[in-house]
Design an enzyme around this catalytic site. Structure first.
Site, mmCIF file in Angstrom:
data_model
loop_
_atom_site.group_PDB
_atom_site.id
_atom_site.type_symbol
_atom_site.label_atom_id
_atom_site.label_comp_id
_atom_site.label_asym_id
_atom_site.label_seq_id
_atom_site.Cartn_x
_atom_site.Cartn_y
_atom_site.Cartn_z
ATOM 1 C CG ASP A 115 -2.143 0.743 1.117
ATOM 2 O OD1 ASP A 115 -2.283 1.439 0.108
ATOM 3 O OD2 ASP A 115 -2.993 0.660 2.012
ATOM 4 N NE ARG A 183 -5.451 6.849 2.224
ATOM 5 C CZ ARG A 183 -6.177 5.793 2.581
ATOM 6 N NH1 ARG A 183 -7.024 5.884 3.606
ATOM 7 N NH2 ARG A 183 -6.071 4.660 1.922
ATOM 8 C CE LYS A 213 -5.538 2.731 -1.741
ATOM 9 N NZ LYS A 213 -4.567 2.051 -0.875
ATOM 10 C CG HIS A 214 -10.690 2.934 -0.706
ATOM 11 N ND1 HIS A 214 -10.068 4.167 -0.740
ATOM 12 C CD2 HIS A 214 -9.854 2.114 -0.039
ATOM 13 C CE1 HIS A 214 -8.916 4.108 -0.091
ATOM 14 N NE2 HIS A 214 -8.747 2.869 0.348
ATOM 15 C CG HIS A 226 -8.695 1.778 8.779
ATOM 16 N ND1 HIS A 226 -8.824 2.797 7.868
ATOM 17 C CD2 HIS A 226 -7.695 0.974 8.309
ATOM 18 C CE1 HIS A 226 -7.945 2.636 6.895
ATOM 19 N NE2 HIS A 226 -7.243 1.538 7.141
ATOM 20 C CG ASP A 299 -9.939 -1.535 2.226
ATOM 21 O OD1 ASP A 299 -8.733 -1.747 2.447
ATOM 22 O OD2 ASP A 299 -10.464 -0.419 2.342
#
Length: 980
Positions: A115, A183, A213-214, A226, A299
């Protein structure tokens, strides 16, 4: 039954909506050509059903953990035949060593994934971190993004890996997004798409597998997957138009892989399942309606967005049933394999489906050349990763991202430095920042720092200083390497920021730009720069932008409340002052330059030719080498720093009176066809009355080279004459030579008399002489009716921001920053430190045009670059181009004289090591050398500037090792070699 009908209805509408929107046919990823290859067939035949399941599972691996972790990974590889490893924290050497070992243990070559959204530096130390995607979103040249992708692929492959979980293709339209934010390329779907494709194509063109992604889009969430399952409640139309747009275009562009996020999206699947477990989202939408045939990767399967409420193993089975080809970071492989195997046995999942997915994975491995696997070598690994072009690319990307949001009165770049009294405050810093250190390179600035939790006392102390300055430069810094959209400053610090005197304040914001909206009044600053992150490159280049070393054309990739909108950003032209950069930025080879220069400097230092020195090299206005070497004195621990100043000796000639003469020549106040007597009546009846300045400045006016003026102060027994020097100062003896030597106020007349009465040489030919330069300060004062030092300060040094270019440095600087010269036991009877080495200049009170100037390399270089620019620097003309061309050309070649006017020039014919310049120095080049071990040289043909500062006369002028080794010109030749 009712729910099934709703699902079918939604799916049908979704299909219609998306099918209509899909104008292009999805491009088949290249690697799929290998699904039926001989190698894939042979691997498939060798695998048991359980081993095939193992290929779907990839586990987390670290290169910074101990032997227990290594053993665990080896056992997992051997027992379960996992398809790949996803590497996290560690270092490159350990990474390669372990991956080689893991590959050796694997029955099927392992896919190595990482990653690395912003480069290997995201996971591995001693590697490069490129700017975050939000900063990249500001860049207007997508070719740079493509080049980053290529370089990133090169680096990732070097550490034995084959796939990068990038780019992030989420459209970040929620300022409070806790997990995507910086990001993402931003909030504009078109910008996000263009840059995602450029990034992807760069990596894939270099043979690296990629994963967007995502999916279906994590940009509008306020929950971090997360830790919990985010919910997105948008309509199908909105999702299709915005969130899905970049993914559709990436699929059309041929991306290898798509990573599915853990999201609850009722409009796509009303069951409430995470998208990673949703057949409607993966099989029906992504694979079916969007036609994606590449790798579908979940993921991380250990994230709470998917594990919450789902049992280990069972959740992995559900992810496979939903349509994922690869399960990333499975925490319990045994349970995952057992559940998937059970699903096959129960007929819920067909072996044919599993085999097709395994073939896809193996095809990707073949495309990545794992069918020809060889262990990755360790040789030169760090050098290959941190290669000069990659380091330069990181700086280019950072520079291109800089976004100027306010520039009232065109304050950026700063001009008229002589009118500015500047203070800087780094807020959120405990010590002087890189930002402030780079600001120092351009002019004199008083620096302050204000920690995040600064006390009221600290804040009040700075507030009291503010009125003394007419410009305040603020750096707003972050407390984390990842720019979160948070403000952690204490309330008192926030209040201080929000009540700054914005009418004279310029702000460089090194935090997430979203957080600008959380601080009032920042938009009222005279200048405001969004730098996006708080790394060294961002700080360095933002400071260079403020002074015009670099320009800016970044556009804000996101909106900031009501203050700024996406797309805002002003264009600023750079290049008016030095750009501090890497050799490759100026077309030079860093290996040739650094290795060669370091070797020659170490040679002369070890030979006791010099105790140390400073070097500065600039090409095309770009400083590519700026370095201090050695120590100030032999057998001493005081290392030379870049701030230390050296006695320039004869380089004073072209650095003080000569620029003044050229300026006065421009103004018609100085005539080269006239002579000394035209400006100093005292010389009217002398033998020098007929010599014109053109001949004198070219050193062919029959003048003697030098007069030892100081000897006239001595009696035959070596003691001082009563009328020349006393131990204490007084009205009659005001000129300080040392603390115990004070010269008579009229001694200058004796110097002039000595020059006037000195005989002329027999022939009118080239003979270097310093006599005129003892007189020039007085001549300039006669013309201007101004003090000479004040004149050159005000017209040159102050405007250039060259505050360390000065006479009598001991009056301005601590001696620890003044490099000592000779131990003079004949005239001054002490080591010379803080005052001029040249005795003649010392007798003139330290102020002469023959010698007397001190400087560090950086400030002297500004003046020399102005010459190289043919009279301009910092957006201001100091001297006319025609004048500089006249003064820097060879004046009397017919008389075998190579000199210009004041300037030295290359010999008319190169004579090897005895020449005054390198062989490749052009005939257009010019410069000067100094007795203390100084050399400055400018070559307009190559736009090359070279400064060498040393104190070779310490402890004695008899030390000629520097000359014997020919260090200065050997280094100069290296510069040309590096260009070639």
């Amino acid at each position: 039954m009712f729910l099934n009908k709703i699902s079918l209805f939604i799916a049908f509408n979704l299909f219609v909506t998306i099918a209509i929107a899909q104008e292009n046919t999805a491009k088949t990823p290249e690697f799929l050509q290998y699904t039926q290859s001989t190698w894939v067939d042979s691997i498939m035949e060798s695998l048991t059903p359980q081993e095939r399941i193992g290929q779907l599972i990839w586990v987390a691996a670290y290169s910074n953990r101990g032997p227990e972790h290594r053993t665990e990974i080896l056992n997992t590889i051997k027992k379960w035949n996992v398809g790949g490893l996803v590497f996290f924290q560690g270092d490159p050497l350990s990474q390669v060593t372990l991956m080689n070992e893991y590959q050796n243990a694997a029955k099927v070559p392992l896919m190595g994934a990482i990653d690395a959204e912003w480069g290997l530096g995201m996971r591995l130390d001693s590697t490069i971190s490129f700017p975050f995607q939000m900063a990249l979103g500001a860049i207007q040249n997508d070719e740079l993004i493509y080049e980053m992708g290529k370089e990133m692929a090169h680096q990732i492959k070097k550490v034995g890996l084959h796939l990068n979980f990038a780019p992030v293709a989420d459209v970040n339209n929620n300022p409070d997004n806790p997990v995507i934010s910086y990001r993402s390329f931003g909030e504009d779907k078109y910008n996000v798409t263009k840059k995602s494709i450029a990034y992807m194509q760069g990596m894939q063109d270099e043979g690296l597998l990629t994963t967007a992604k995502h999916f279906p889009g994590h940009g509008d969430t306020s929950t971090d997957s997360h830790f919990d399952l985010p919910q997105i409640n948008h309509s199908l139309e909105r999702l299709n138009d915005l969130e899905l747009y970049p993914f559709k275009e990436l699929i059309n562009a041929g991306i290898n892989g798509i990573m599915v996020a853990h999201l609850n999206i009722p409009a796509l699947d009303p069951s409430g399942k995470p998208s990673t477990l949703s057949k409607a989202i993966i099989t029906d939408l992504l694979k079916g309606q969007l036609g994606f045939k590449g790798l579908v990767i979940s993921d991380a399967m250990d994230m709470k967005g998917v594990t919450k409420g789902n049992a280990p193993g069972v959740v992995d089975k559900e992810a496979v049933l939903a349509g994922n080809d690869v399960l990333e970071v499975v925490p319990d492989v045994a349970k995952a394999v057992a559940e998937i195997k059970m699903a096959i046995d129960q007929g819920i999942l067909s072996q044919k489906t599993v085999d097709a997915r395994v073939r896809k994975i193996l095809a990707a491995k073949q495309w990545a050349k794992l069918n020809e696997y060889k262990p990755q070598p360790l040789t030169n690994l760090l050098q290959d990763i941190n290669n000069p072009q990659a380091l330069l690319l990181e700086r280019k990307l950072t520079e291109a991202s800089l976004t100027v949001l306010k520039n009232e009165g065109n304050i950026i770049p700063l001009k008229s430095l002589d009118t500015l009294k500047i203070m800087s405050i780094s807020i959120g810093a405990d010590s002087k920042t890189k930002f402030q250190k780079t600001l120092d390179l351009y002019t004199k600035i008083t620096h302050f720092t204000l920690p995040m939790e600064a006390s009221l006392k600290e804040i009040e102390a700075i507030k009291k200083e503010l009125p003394q300055y007419n410009l305040v430069i603020i750096g707003v810094h972050d407390d984390t390497p990842r720019p979160r959209n948070t403000i952690k400053f204490s309330e008192a610090v926030q209040t201080f920021i929000q009540t700054l005197p914005f009418e004279k304040t310029l702000i460089s914001y090194f935090k997430n730009p979203y957080s600008i909206d959380k601080l009032e009044n920042l938009e009222n600053a005279k200048g405001l720069i969004a730098a996006y992150q708080d790394g060294n490159s961002a700080q360095d280049l933002a400071a260079q932008l403020i002074f015009g070393g670099v320009g800016a054309n970044g556009k804000l990739p996101i909106g900031i409340g009501k203050k700024f909108k996406a797309g805002d950003g002003l264009t600023i032209k750079g290049g008016i002052r030095f750009k501090y950069t890497l050799p490759e930025d100026a077309g030079m080879d860093s290996k040739t330059l650094f290795k060669g220069v370091d070797s020659l400097m170490n040679q002369v230092i070890h030979a006791n030719g010099i105790p140390g020195g400073q070097l500065l090299v600039a090409k095309n206005g770009k400083v590519v080498l700026h370095k201090a070497y050695g120590r100030q004195k032999y057998n001493d621990t005081t290392k030379v720093t870049l701030e230390d100043i050296y006695d320039l000796a004869s380089v004073t000639k072209i650095s003080s009176a000569l620029p003044a003469v050229m300026k006065l020549y421009d103004e018609g106040k100085f005539d080269l066809n006239k002579g000394i007597a035209d400006y100093l009546d005292y010389f009217k009846n002398s033998n020098k009355a007929d010599a014109n300045f053109k001949e004198i400045l070219a050193h062919q006016a029959q003048f003697n080279p030098y007069i030892t003026y100081w000897k006239n102060t001595l009696r035959k027994n070596g003691s001082y004459k009563w009328s020349t020097i006393k131990k204490d100062s007084s009205a009659r003896f005001p000129i300080k030579i040392t603390s115990n030597m004070w010269l008579h106020r009229n001694y200058r007349k004796k110097v002039f008399k000595a020059i006037k009465k000195s005989p002329l040489l027999e022939k009118k030919e080239y003979k270097y002489s310093g006599l005129l330069f003892m007189l020039l300060p007085t001549i300039i004062e006669e013309i201007t009716q101004e003090n000479f030092v004040e004149y050159v300060d005000q017209n040159f040094y102050d405007k250039l921001g060259a505050g360390r270019l000065t006479y009598n440095p001991d009056k301005k600087f601590d001696k620890k920053h003044i490099v000592p010269t000779e131990h003079d036991f004949i005239f001054r009877h002490l080591p010379v430190h803080g005052t001029v080495h040249d005795e003649g200049a010392a007798i003139m009170g330290g102020v002469s045009a023959n010698a007397g100037l001190f400087s560090n390399a950086n400030d002297l270089a500004k003046l020399m670059q102005m010459y190289l620019n043919m009279g301009t620097y910092g957006g201001e003309e100091f001297i006319k181009e025609s004048t500089l061309k006249e003064f820097t050309k060879t004046q009397f070649p017919e008389n075998n004289n190579h000199r210009g006017l004041g300037f030295d020039k290359p010999y008319l014919k190169y004579i090897g090591e005895n020449s005054n310049t390198a062989k490749d120095a052009s005939s257009e080049s010019f410069g000067h050398t100094g007795f203390t071990g100084i050399m400055v040289w400018m070559d307009p043909k190559e736009e090359l500037l070279y400064l060498f500062l040393s104190n070779r006369v310490l402890p004695t002028r008899a030390n000629t090792t520097l000359y014997k080794l020919n260090t200065r010109t050997n280094i100069q030749q290296l510069l040309y070699n590096a260009i070639k």
